[in-house]
Design a protein around this motif. Structure first.
Motif, PDB file in Angstrom:
ATOM      1  N   GLU A 237       3.313   9.255  -2.504  1.00  9.72           N
ATOM      2  CA  GLU A 237       3.997   9.460  -1.218  1.00  9.72           C
ATOM      3  C   GLU A 237       3.242   8.756  -0.093  1.00  9.72           C
ATOM      4  N   LYS A 238       1.912   8.743  -0.196  1.00  9.29           N
ATOM      5  CA  LYS A 238       1.101   8.076   0.824  1.00  9.29           C
ATOM      6  C   LYS A 238       1.328   6.561   0.794  1.00  9.29           C
ATOM      7  N   VAL A 239       1.373   6.002  -0.413  1.00 13.82           N
ATOM      8  CA  VAL A 239       1.646   4.565  -0.538  1.00 13.82           C
ATOM      9  C   VAL A 239       2.992   4.228   0.105  1.00 13.82           C
ATOM     10  N   GLN A 240       3.997   5.045  -0.188  1.00 11.67           N
ATOM     11  CA  GLN A 240       5.332   4.815   0.368  1.00 11.67           C
ATOM     12  C   GLN A 240       5.326   4.912   1.892  1.00 11.67           C
ATOM     13  N   SER A 241       4.580   5.868   2.421  1.00  8.19           N
ATOM     14  CA  SER A 241       4.542   6.029   3.878  1.00  8.19           C
ATOM     15  C   SER A 241       3.880   4.823   4.552  1.00  8.19           C
ATOM     16  N   TYR A 242       2.854   4.271   3.906  1.00  4.18           N
ATOM     17  CA  TYR A 242       2.203   3.084   4.469  1.00  4.18           C
ATOM     18  C   TYR A 242       3.153   1.878   4.446  1.00  4.18           C
ATOM     19  N   LEU A 243       3.870   1.708   3.350  1.00  3.02           N
ATOM     20  CA  LEU A 243       4.821   0.590   3.264  1.00  3.02           C
ATOM     21  C   LEU A 243       5.915   0.726   4.323  1.00  3.02           C
ATOM     22  N   THR A 244       6.365   1.951   4.541  1.00  2.00           N
ATOM     23  CA  THR A 244       7.373   2.195   5.575  1.00  2.00           C
ATOM     24  C   THR A 244       6.818   1.842   6.951  1.00  2.00           C
ATOM     25  N   ALA A 245       5.549   2.195   7.190  1.00  2.00           N
ATOM     26  CA  ALA A 245       4.904   1.873   8.469  1.00  2.00           C
ATOM     27  C   ALA A 245       4.783   0.364   8.659  1.00  2.00           C
ATOM     28  N   LEU A 246       4.682  -0.382   7.552  1.00  2.00           N
ATOM     29  CA  LEU A 246       4.580  -1.846   7.613  1.00  2.00           C
ATOM     30  C   LEU A 246       5.947  -2.514   7.633  1.00  2.00           C
ATOM     31  N   ASN A 247       7.008  -1.703   7.696  1.00  2.00           N
ATOM     32  CA  ASN A 247       8.396  -2.209   7.686  1.00  2.00           C
ATOM     33  C   ASN A 247       8.713  -3.016   6.434  1.00  2.00           C
ATOM     34  N   ILE A 248       8.127  -2.602   5.317  1.00  2.00           N
ATOM     35  CA  ILE A 248       8.434  -3.233   4.034  1.00  2.00           C
ATOM     36  C   ILE A 248       9.427  -2.340   3.289  1.00  2.00           C
ATOM     37  N   GLU A 249      10.634  -2.840   3.122  1.00  2.00           N
ATOM     38  CA  GLU A 249      11.661  -2.066   2.421  1.00  2.00           C
ATOM     39  C   GLU A 249      11.386  -2.081   0.923  1.00  2.00           C
ATOM     40  N   PHE A 250      11.679  -0.964   0.266  1.00  3.86           N
ATOM     41  CA  PHE A 250      11.448  -0.862  -1.172  1.00  3.86           C
ATOM     42  C   PHE A 250      12.407   0.147  -1.779  1.00  3.86           C
ATOM     43  N   VAL A 251      12.551   0.075  -3.096  1.00  2.00           N
ATOM     44  CA  VAL A 251      13.300   1.085  -3.835  1.00  2.00           C
ATOM     45  C   VAL A 251      12.374   1.632  -4.922  1.00  2.00           C
ATOM     46  N   VAL A 252      12.539   2.897  -5.259  1.00  2.41           N
ATOM     47  CA  VAL A 252      11.750   3.521  -6.313  1.00  2.41           C
ATOM     48  C   VAL A 252      12.551   3.499  -7.613  1.00  2.41           C
ATOM     49  N   ASP A 253      11.937   2.986  -8.668  1.00  3.84           N
ATOM     50  CA  ASP A 253      12.583   2.900  -9.982  1.00  3.84           C
ATOM     51  C   ASP A 253      11.640   3.494 -11.019  1.00  3.84           C
ATOM     52  N   SER A 254      12.004   4.663 -11.550  1.00  2.46           N
ATOM     53  CA  SER A 254      11.127   5.366 -12.493  1.00  2.46           C
ATOM     54  C   SER A 254      11.016   4.660 -13.836  1.00  2.46           C
ATOM     55  N   ASN A 255      11.873   3.664 -14.098  1.00  4.84           N
ATOM     56  CA  ASN A 255      11.812   2.916 -15.360  1.00  4.84           C
ATOM     57  C   ASN A 255      10.870   1.722 -15.297  1.00  4.84           C
ATOM     58  N   LEU A 256      10.335   1.450 -14.112  1.00  5.42           N
ATOM     59  CA  LEU A 256       9.401   0.324 -13.982  1.00  5.42           C
ATOM     60  C   LEU A 256       8.052   0.729 -14.564  1.00  5.42           C
ATOM     61  N   VAL A 257       7.668   0.115 -15.680  1.00  7.01           N
ATOM     62  CA  VAL A 257       6.399   0.479 -16.320  1.00  7.01           C
ATOM     63  C   VAL A 257       5.426  -0.690 -16.392  1.00  7.01           C
ATOM     64  N   ARG A 258       5.883  -1.920 -16.147  1.00  6.79           N
ATOM     65  CA  ARG A 258       5.069  -3.122 -16.265  1.00  6.79           C
ATOM     66  C   ARG A 258       4.686  -3.380 -17.715  1.00  6.79           C
ATOM     67  N   GLY A 259       4.291  -4.603 -18.021  1.00  7.06           N
ATOM     68  CA  GLY A 259       4.074  -4.987 -19.411  1.00  7.06           C
ATOM     69  C   GLY A 259       2.654  -4.914 -19.913  1.00  7.06           C
ATOM     70  N   LEU A 260       1.756  -4.319 -19.137  1.00  6.15           N
ATOM     71  CA  LEU A 260       0.344  -4.277 -19.518  1.00  6.15           C
ATOM     72  C   LEU A 260      -0.139  -2.837 -19.586  1.00  6.15           C
ATOM     73  N   ASP A 261      -1.037  -2.557 -20.506  1.00  5.25           N
ATOM     74  CA  ASP A 261      -1.463  -1.179 -20.758  1.00  5.25           C
ATOM     75  C   ASP A 261      -2.380  -0.608 -19.679  1.00  5.25           C
ATOM     76  N   TYR A 262      -3.020  -1.468 -18.872  1.00  5.25           N
ATOM     77  CA  TYR A 262      -4.060  -0.945 -17.988  1.00  5.25           C
ATOM     78  C   TYR A 262      -3.546  -0.310 -16.699  1.00  5.25           C
ATOM     79  N   TYR A 263      -2.235  -0.346 -16.434  1.00  7.95           N
ATOM     80  CA  TYR A 263      -1.730   0.180 -15.172  1.00  7.95           C
ATOM     81  C   TYR A 263      -1.687   1.703 -15.132  1.00  7.95           C
ATOM     82  N   ASN A 264      -1.943   2.262 -13.953  1.00 10.64           N
ATOM     83  CA  ASN A 264      -1.748   3.678 -13.666  1.00 10.64           C
ATOM     84  C   ASN A 264      -1.468   3.814 -12.171  1.00 10.64           C
TER      85      ASN A 264
END
Length: 423
Positions: A237-264
């Motif tokens: 939620e904090k990441v999203q609030s910062y992006l909103t403050a920067l006027n960067i539009e985004f959508v949340v997609d729970s299926n986005l997992v990326r192709g590499l194992d090291y992400y969290n």
């Protein structure tokens, strides 16, 4: 039989390479403003680096790496991505001890993956990427995303889509993992062999399968967002609030997992919505990789980064019809008439270049008319004409090719006078 270029590679020729140079210049300048410093790692690394860093269950490690054995029987791999080498260097060079933290780095260079070539995708491709290591502040997640968005926007792209997800911390992922296994296990036989192998090892990777993406179980798979603990949810939620403050539009997609194992935690992609860009719309991908440094033998170090393909970026520019302001003009073309004048232009040309001008002369003994045509082809701003008679009189004629205005200058002070009329 003539030797041809290997499949999945390309020659970047004059006329096209200037676009690359302009993009690289923009990326470097942006990193300067964001305080990221360049790092250059080897083209090849020990294979184990990618097996441990990228992950055994990924398509990259299982199918796409260019791996070979050297004369010392060591297994080496042409780098398929940039994060693992940068983290390896961060650990090996003890950058975690630097006075300035977090350590903010960028890289630009060729990567290699054995995959099916298609529009904008090559087996040798160039990545630009950034890595910020040493901070678990969600503000730096927003900074990294904003850097990528800034590059695309400053190059003129408008039809962009930022997609965001959280993969949670270890506890959240563990709960989600159990839910995924329970969801897919009863019908895992209907999935490809890769998905079957990943069920126990890393079931989240099933969600990234291209072969089975239309299977009905994919649509009803448990969402990671439903399994985030309070800490992971607050971070996201904090990441999203910062992006909103920067006027960067985004959508949340729970299926986005990326192709590499090291992400969290934070994972993101930037996509092109431009018409005609192609079926694969991803331009850039990245995310947080807390734990990767420890996996590679270093101290506990949180990190986040992204990588983008220059080839894909150029395809997106083409899809939106964007022409980069590449300077393809020549400052001065020297036209000579007569042997003595031709010989003199050799030193004159060198003097112009020493003073910072782009300059050229004829090397094919062409007639004056043909030399002027060559100047036109090179988009010369000025043409300086020197004949044997003018050489004796210590004079040279200079023509502004846009206005048609022509002046006669003293040959001895030509370069200094040319600076004045060039302004």
């Amino acid at each position: 039989m003539s030797i041809r270029i290997p499949r999945g590679t390309q020659d970047i020729l004059p006329g096209q390479v200037e676009k690359w140079q302009y993009i690289e210049m923009k990326a470097r300048d942006l990193c300067r403003r964001f305080q990221y410093q360049e790092i250059r790692t080897p083209i090849f690394e020990h294979t184990e680096l990618f097996q441990r860093g990228v992950g055994d269950t990924t398509d990259i490690v299982q199918k796409e790496m260019y791996t070979f054995e050297d004369r010392g029987k060591r297994s080496l791999t042409l780098r398929p991505e940039g994060t693992a080498p940068v983290v390896r260097s961060f650990i090996e060079n003890k950058m975690y001890g630097n006075a300035s933290q977090p350590v903010k780095l960028y890289y630009m260079g060729p990567m290699f993956r054995y995959e099916r070539p298609q529009a904008g995708r090559y087996r040798q491709f160039v990545q630009f990427g950034v890595e910020a290591m040493g901070s678990a502040d969600p503000a730096i997640d927003a900074e990294v995303i904003s850097l990528a968005v800034s590059l695309y926007k400053e190059l003129g792209l408008k039809k962009l889509k930022v997609v965001l997800n959280s993969l949670g911390d270890k506890e959240s992922r563990s709960a989600h993992r159990e839910a995924l296994i329970a969801h897919f296990q009863p019908r895992i036989g209907e999935f490809c062999s890769d998905c079957q192998n990943r069920l126990e090892k890393n079931p989240m990777r099933i969600l990234d399968c291209k072969q089975d993406r239309d299977h009905e179980l994919m649509k009803t798979a448990p969402s990671i967002l439903d399994y985030l603990n309070d800490e992971s949810r607050a971070y996201f939620e904090k990441v999203q609030s910062y992006l909103t403050a920067l006027n960067i539009e985004f959508v949340v997609d729970s299926n986005l997992v990326r192709g590499l194992d090291y992400y969290n935690h934070t994972a993101f992609e930037i996509m092109s919505d431009a018409e005609g860009f192609g079926a694969i719309t991803t331009l850039c991908g990245g995310g947080r990789y807390n734990g990767l440094a420890e996996q590679l033998g270093g101290p506990e170090t949180p990190g986040i980064g992204f990588a983008l393909s220059i080839e894909r970026l150029i395809s997106a520019l083409d899809a939106e019809g964007i022409t980069l302001p590449v300077n393809e003009t020549l400052d001065c073309y020297l036209v000579s008439l007569g042997e003595e004048a031709k010989d003199y232009t050799v030193q004159l040309l060198y003097k112009l270049r020493k003073e910072g001008f782009s300059a050229e002369r004829d090397y094919l003994d062409r007639k004056v008319k043909a030399q002027f045509k060559a100047a036109d082809r090179l988009n010369a701003k000025f043409v300086a004409v020197l004949g044997d008679d003018e050489l004796k009189e210590n004079k040279i004629s200079v023509k502004n090719m846009e206005s048609g205005e022509q002046v006669e200058l003293d040959l001895a002070s030509f370069v200094e006078k040319f600076k004045e009329i060039y302004q």
